[in-house]
Write a protein that holds these residues in place. Structure first.
Motif, PDB file in Angstrom:
ATOM      1  N   LEU A  32       0.818  -1.208   0.000  1.00  0.00           N
ATOM      2  CA  LEU A  32       0.000   0.000   0.000  1.00  0.00           C
ATOM      3  C   LEU A  32       0.854   1.261   0.000  1.00  0.00           C
ATOM      4  N   GLY A  33       1.671   1.453   1.034  1.00  0.00           N
ATOM      5  CA  GLY A  33       2.456   2.680   1.136  1.00  0.00           C
ATOM      6  C   GLY A  33       1.587   3.836   1.602  1.00  0.00           C
ATOM      7  N   GLY A  34       2.219   4.979   1.844  1.00  0.00           N
ATOM      8  CA  GLY A  34       1.496   6.159   2.289  1.00  0.00           C
ATOM      9  C   GLY A  34       1.085   7.041   1.130  1.00  0.00           C
ATOM     10  N   MET A  35       1.030   8.341   1.382  1.00  0.00           N
ATOM     11  CA  MET A  35       0.572   9.300   0.389  1.00  0.00           C
ATOM     12  C   MET A  35       1.722   9.761  -0.506  1.00  0.00           C
ATOM     13  N   ALA A  36       1.376  10.221  -1.705  1.00  0.00           N
ATOM     14  CA  ALA A  36       2.364  10.877  -2.553  1.00  0.00           C
ATOM     15  C   ALA A  36       2.804  12.163  -1.864  1.00  0.00           C
ATOM     16  N   GLY A  37       4.071  12.540  -2.061  1.00  0.00           N
ATOM     17  CA  GLY A  37       4.573  13.735  -1.410  1.00  0.00           C
ATOM     18  C   GLY A  37       4.941  13.518   0.042  1.00  0.00           C
ATOM     19  N   LEU A  94      -0.672   5.085  -2.058  1.00  0.00           N
ATOM     20  CA  LEU A  94      -2.128   5.014  -2.018  1.00  0.00           C
ATOM     21  C   LEU A  94      -2.788   5.794  -3.146  1.00  0.00           C
ATOM     22  N   LEU A  95      -2.130   6.842  -3.626  1.00  0.00           N
ATOM     23  CA  LEU A  95      -2.724   7.621  -4.708  1.00  0.00           C
ATOM     24  C   LEU A  95      -2.924   6.772  -5.948  1.00  0.00           C
TER      25      LEU A  95
END
Length: 500
Positions: free
Chosen positions: A352-357, A365-366
């Motif tokens: 999954l990972g977190g958010m871009a940036g 997630l983006l």
């Protein structure tokens, strides 16, 4: 005669600036080595190397314009060179397994890519200065990817960073202009401030006697790698070596590290509703809460964990879900002993990972949000072929080219992961390691997606030391390619990049 279409001098000159400034963070473990009475050569030598190479490359005569190709080359070279130079202190120190060049480069690349996979088995064999250098390079990796994502990868990355919100000060981020330096300074102060807040909170717990072994060294070390969503720890038991209060405090900093720093900036400036208006953040928050609740339910029903109380169960579930979903890789428990369902939930979180940036890694997630919305749109248009239904994020339409890029990147990531898994299995059998399929799959995912700990022999309280040198070399390349979004590396191997 072949004419190169890449102004490599521009890339090397910018690389020189990166290497020159690398001497500054090397000073931190150097000072600690002096205080502790340890050898200082492991840090003096790379300081001389970085200053000489950096100042030399900056003398290259060229124009200052950075175009797309030169940016690709600069990004790829910067991460590679910093990873190689970061290994020099490990080799010169000559302690334990890190004394061998392959292990040293593995550890350094794991650090600068904020992966957190380690080959260290005996932490006591390494002085505090070397352990601090591991933390510092991870902190630099988190800061570096932030600056690159918001200033350069926003234009180069495939369907990810270019979708970050670009309002106000960040409006000109996509135009490779001098405004990049202003953006970099803004991100630097924000990143450093959050790190200091984390270190202060952890140290206060230690001073108050709530987390007795959380001294200044451990507080700073874990603050740096929590905000960087990196996962290195100077303790063999990772965050499990500290009291529950310290574990709870680290959770929000891992969460913040995996949040879009532009959203954090606007939140600090008083636009408190900005995160809730961002669809990716709502998706991120919902996944963290949902996966934590599901994990807690799995742990409650695990017959081997029936002695755990409500607080402990909630803490174990929340910490490990946040740690692996944000690609941090800290651990408070050996989750190898958990039920297959719990372990597979953690394995799914790796992708999954977190958010871009943000400082996080993995697919992010983006991209998953766009994939889900695109598939939903395709199902609708299958029933209503004449309907025009754009994919929207936070109310704004996503262009079809970006959607195609997202699918291409996601598919490419899964293909590389599958090939890496096959290699780990085959080479594991060749070297007599005797890996199970799940161990091989998780090790490939943990290195390519920059997670850190895997399952089995590469579990949270184990290391990657038992893998063969060949597998370590491949895993080092996987960490490198995965961290800088695959494309800036792979594009260098296409003839059209250099000639067309």
């Amino acid at each position: 005669m072949v004419t190169l279409r890449v102004n490599w001098r521009v890339s090397l000159r910018l690389l020189g600036g990166v290497l020159k400034w690398l001497a500054l963070p090397l000073a931190a473990p150097l000072v600690l080595a002096v205080i502790d009475g340890d050898p200082i050569a492991p840090f003096l030598v790379p300081i001389v190397i970085t200053l000489a190479a950096g100042l030399g490359l900056e003398r290259l005569e060229t124009d200052k314009q950075l175009y797309t190709r030169e940016a690709y080359l600069m990004v790829a070279l910067s991460w590679l060179c910093v990873g190689l130079i970061g290994a020099v202190p490990f080799v010169l120190a000559g302690n334990g397994g890190l004394a061998t060049p392959i292990n040293a480069v593995f550890e350094s690349m794991s650090g600068i890519t904020t992966t957190g996979a380690t080959v260290i088995d005996d932490f006591a064999a390494h002085p505090r200065s070397i352990l601090l250098w591991r933390q510092v390079i991870q902190w630099l990796g988190g800061l570096g990817i932030l600056v690159l994502a918001i200033s350069i990868l926003s234009q180069l990355a495939v369907g990810g960073a270019q979708l970050m919100e670009t309002e106000s000060q960040t409006q000109d981020v996509h135009k490779l202009t001098p405004r990049i330096s202003e953006t970099a300074r803004l991100i630097w102060w924000l990143y450093a401030g959050i790190t200091l807040l984390a270190a202060g909170g952890l140290f206060a717990l230690g001073r108050a006697g709530i987390a007795p072994n959380m001294d200044l060294f451990n507080a700073v070390s874990h603050a740096m790698t929590a905000v960087a969503t990196a996962g290195f720890s100077p303790q063999p038991d990772s965050v499990g070596a500290f009291a529950p209060a310290a574990q709870w405090l680290i959770v929000p900093f891992m969460f913040v590290g995996a949040t879009n720093f532009i959203l954090i900036y606007f939140f600090i400036k008083g636009d408190w509703g900005r995160p809730l208006r961002n669809e990716e953040f709502r998706f991120y928050f919902g996944l963290v809460v949902g996966a934590s609740i599901l994990m807690a339910m799995l742990l409650i029903t695990d017959p081997d964990l029936t002695t755990a109380g409500l607080e402990e169960t909630a803490r174990l579930a929340t910490f490990q879900v946040v740690s692996l979903l944000t690609t941090t890789g800290f651990a408070t428990v050996d989750f190898n002993a958990w039920s297959p369902a719990a372990k597979h939930l953690l394995f799914a979180c790796m992708f999954l990972g977190g958010m871009a940036g943000s400082t996080t890694c993995s697919i992010k997630l983006l991209r998953w949000l766009i994939v889900i919305k695109s598939l939903r749109r395709d199902l609708f248009t299958t029933i209503h072929p004449e309907a025009v239904r754009p994919v929207r994020l936070s109310g704004s339409a996503v262009d079809e080219e970006t959607i195609q890029d997202v699918f291409s990147y996601t598919m490419l990531s899964l293909v590389i992961f599958a090939l890496a898994t096959i290699f780990v299995v085959v080479d594991g059998a060749r070297s007599g390691l005797g890996l199970s399929e799940f161990e091989a799959v998780s090790a490939a995912a943990a290195t390519f997606l920059n997670i850190g700990p895997a399952f089995g022999i590469a579990g949270p309280f184990n290391s990657y030391g038992p893998f063969s040198d060949l597998t370590k070399v491949v895993m080092t390349l996987l960490m490198y390619v995965g961290r800088i979004e695959i494309v800036p590396v792979l594009v260098l191997f296409t003839p059209s990049f250099w000639r067309s």
